[in-house]
Design an enzyme around this catalytic site. Structure first.
Site, PDB file in Angstrom:
ATOM      1  N   ARG A   1       1.781 -12.875  -4.012  1.00 50.52           N
ATOM      2  CA  ARG A   1       1.598 -12.011  -2.834  1.00 50.52           C
ATOM      3  C   ARG A   1       2.497 -12.554  -1.738  1.00 50.52           C
ATOM      4  NH1 ARG A   1      -3.740  -9.971   0.332  1.00 50.52           N
ATOM      5  NH2 ARG A   1      -3.578  -8.513  -1.410  1.00 50.52           N
TER       6      ARG A   1
ATOM      7  N   HIS B   1       1.604  -2.255  -3.739  1.00 44.56           N
ATOM      8  CA  HIS B   1       0.380  -2.990  -4.100  1.00 44.56           C
ATOM      9  C   HIS B   1      -0.176  -2.374  -5.396  1.00 44.56           C
ATOM     10  CE1 HIS B   1      -2.998  -5.509  -3.695  1.00 44.56           C
ATOM     11  NE2 HIS B   1      -3.608  -4.996  -2.647  1.00 44.56           N
TER      12      HIS B   1
ATOM     13  N   GLN C   1      -3.909  -2.848  -6.766  1.00 46.80           N
ATOM     14  CA  GLN C   1      -4.925  -2.118  -6.006  1.00 46.80           C
ATOM     15  C   GLN C   1      -5.103  -0.705  -6.560  1.00 46.80           C
ATOM     16  OE1 GLN C   1      -6.872  -3.085  -3.185  1.00 46.80           O
ATOM     17  NE2 GLN C   1      -7.877  -1.193  -3.771  1.00 46.80           N
TER      18      GLN C   1
ATOM     19  N   ASP D   1      -5.972   3.245   5.038  1.00 44.74           N
ATOM     20  CA  ASP D   1      -5.727   1.798   5.068  1.00 44.74           C
ATOM     21  C   ASP D   1      -5.499   1.414   6.526  1.00 44.74           C
ATOM     22  OD1 ASP D   1      -5.140  -0.837   4.386  1.00 44.74           O
ATOM     23  OD2 ASP D   1      -3.124  -0.402   3.616  1.00 44.74           O
TER      24      ASP D   1
ATOM     25  N   CYS E   1      -8.663   0.283   0.512  1.00 43.45           N
ATOM     26  CA  CYS E   1      -8.411  -0.951  -0.252  1.00 43.45           C
ATOM     27  C   CYS E   1      -9.157  -2.145   0.326  1.00 43.45           C
ATOM     28  CB  CYS E   1      -6.912  -1.226  -0.301  1.00 43.45           C
ATOM     29  SG  CYS E   1      -6.163  -1.349   1.336  1.00 43.45           S
TER      30      CYS E   1
ATOM     31  N   ARG F   1     -11.021  -4.319  -8.901  1.00 44.14           N
ATOM     32  CA  ARG F   1      -9.841  -5.200  -8.881  1.00 44.14           C
ATOM     33  C   ARG F   1      -9.971  -6.213 -10.015  1.00 44.14           C
ATOM     34  NH1 ARG F   1      -6.926  -5.855  -4.242  1.00 44.14           N
ATOM     35  NH2 ARG F   1      -5.549  -6.981  -5.651  1.00 44.14           N
TER      36      ARG F   1
HETATM   37  N1   CP Z   1      -7.327  -5.062  -1.006  1.00 41.31           N
HETATM   38  C1   CP Z   1      -6.810  -6.297  -1.023  1.00 41.31           C
HETATM   39  O1   CP Z   1      -5.748  -6.554  -1.593  1.00 41.31           O
HETATM   40  O2   CP Z   1      -7.563  -7.223  -0.367  1.00 41.31           O
HETATM   41  P1   CP Z   1      -7.152  -8.723  -0.004  1.00 41.31           P
HETATM   42  O3   CP Z   1      -6.086  -8.661   1.049  1.00 41.31           O
HETATM   43  O4   CP Z   1      -8.423  -9.345   0.508  1.00 41.31           O
HETATM   44  O5   CP Z   1      -6.644  -9.409  -1.240  1.00 41.31           O
HETATM   45  N1  NVA Z   2      -1.613  -2.535   4.001  1.00 48.18           N
HETATM   46  C1  NVA Z   2      -2.432  -3.727   4.022  1.00 48.18           C
HETATM   47  C2  NVA Z   2      -3.168  -3.887   2.728  1.00 48.18           C
HETATM   48  C3  NVA Z   2      -4.063  -5.085   2.630  1.00 48.18           C
HETATM   49  C4  NVA Z   2      -4.725  -5.215   1.300  1.00 48.18           C
HETATM   50  C5  NVA Z   2      -1.544  -4.925   4.306  1.00 48.18           C
HETATM   51  O1  NVA Z   2      -0.452  -4.999   3.732  1.00 48.18           O
HETATM   52  O2  NVA Z   2      -1.943  -5.767   5.096  1.00 48.18           O
END
Ligand code: CP
Ligand code: NVA
Length: 310
Positions: free
Chosen positions: A107, A134, A137, A229, A269, A297
């Site tokens: 990530r 993502h 997700q 989101d 998400c 997930r």
């Molecule tokens: N939805 C999601 O990816 O959550 P986190 O940022 O907590 O991993």
């Molecule tokens: N769009 C958000 C998703 C978090 C899971 C971000 O990138 O912070």
């Protein structure tokens, strides 16, 4: 099964419809096994390195628990503590980790960094979120939609808010599986044009309809799923106050959802900000499936891990 073994999962546009459906099928099987307490050590003796340069609750915990339940070992690596944080190259990091582990989950910010990691790694690389997309997700989201609606094809999903990473993966995923997707964003916050083009090309093949709009009411009209989101993603903290004003008309609240089908699903998400992108009455109301999404997930990623690394 399809041929995911040894492959990376960087973006849904790189998968075929069959590969996506295969992951979802295995995810449902593994969920069933876990609920019944049937052991499924498909990754016994295998190790997954997990690199994080951004915060996480769900992704970190679900991947860690996934590896544990599959009989393997998850290795959490914070970007700041790795030599990567002191300037070691992505290429060298990829080559070194490949000598120790059987897969890498990452990530981070730039999607090109993940592509570079995948280019130099000899083991599968799984995208746990970049600024661009993502994919894990959306696999969990699709599993959730199937559980509640019995299918994906022919349903309409409305995405309201920022044209961000989650929006991009929804566009690419829906287009692959034949779900109609209507996206409504403020001007200037539309999804990435290249992503939309890929989605439109896939939609022609699958029969999906892809709509990019500005009006949230039009997007949610007769929707089976309403998805939103955060208005400021990780890395956009400095724009928070400005975005709060611009996105105000895009809040998913009891008034907006009136346009959807009565049995619509509300999805997010997470993490969520009640009173910003979604009203508490909606996310905490009877149509919300956000915690099923969060749970899935775990199951969807177990399927990805078993199919790519197993
Ligand atoms: N939805 C999601 O990816 O959550 P986190 O940022 O907590 O991993
Ligand atoms: N769009 C958000 C998703 C978090 C899971 C971000 O990138 O912070």
């Amino acid at each position: 099964h399809t041929t995911l073994k040894g492959k990376d999962l960087l973006a849904l546009y790189a998968l075929t419809r069959e590969e996506i459906m295969d992951i979802l099928k295995v995810a449902a099987e593994l969920k069933q096994k876990q609920k019944e307490g049937i052991p499924h050590p498909l990754l016994a003796g295998k190790t997954l390195a997990m690199i994080f340069t951004k915060s996480s609750t769900r992704t970190r915990v679900s991947f860690e628990v996934a590896m544990h339940q599959l009989g393997g070992y998850p290795l959490f690596l914070s970007g700041q503590e790795l030599q990567l944080g002191r300037g070691e190259t992505i290429a060298d990091t990829a080559r070194v980790l490949s000598r120790y582990v059987d897969g890498i989950m990452i990530r981070t910010y730039a999607h090109s960094d993940v592509e570079e990691l995948a280019r130099y790694a000899d083991v599968p690389v799984i995208n746990g979120l970049t600024d661009l997309n993502h994919p894990c997700q959306i696999l969990a989201d699709f599993q959730t939609i199937i559980e509640h609606k019995g299918r994906l094809e022919g349903l309409k999903l409305a995405y309201v808010g920022d044209g961000n990473n989650v929006c991009h993966s929804l566009l690419n995923g829906c287009a692959k599986v034949g779900m109609h997707i209507s996206v409504a964003t403020p001007k200037g916050y539309e999804p990435n044009a290249e992503i939309v083009q890929k989605a439109m090309a896939d939609a022609r093949a699958s029969g999906a309809v892809v709509e990019i709009l500005e009006d949230p009411c039009r997007a949610v009209k007769d929707a089976d799923v309403i998805y939103t989101d955060v208005w400021a993603s990780m890395g956009q903290e400095a724009e928070y106050a400005k975005r709060l004003k611009i996105f105000r008309p895009y809040q998913v609240n009891p008034d907006l959802v009136k346009g959807a089908k009565p049995d619509y699903l509300f999805m997010h998400c997470l993490p969520a900000h009640r009173g910003e992108e979604v009203a508490a009455e909606v996310i905490d109301g009877p149509n919300s499936v956000v915690f099923d999404e969060a749970e899935n997930r775990l199951h969807a990623q177990k399927a990805v891990l078993a199919l790519t690394i197993g």
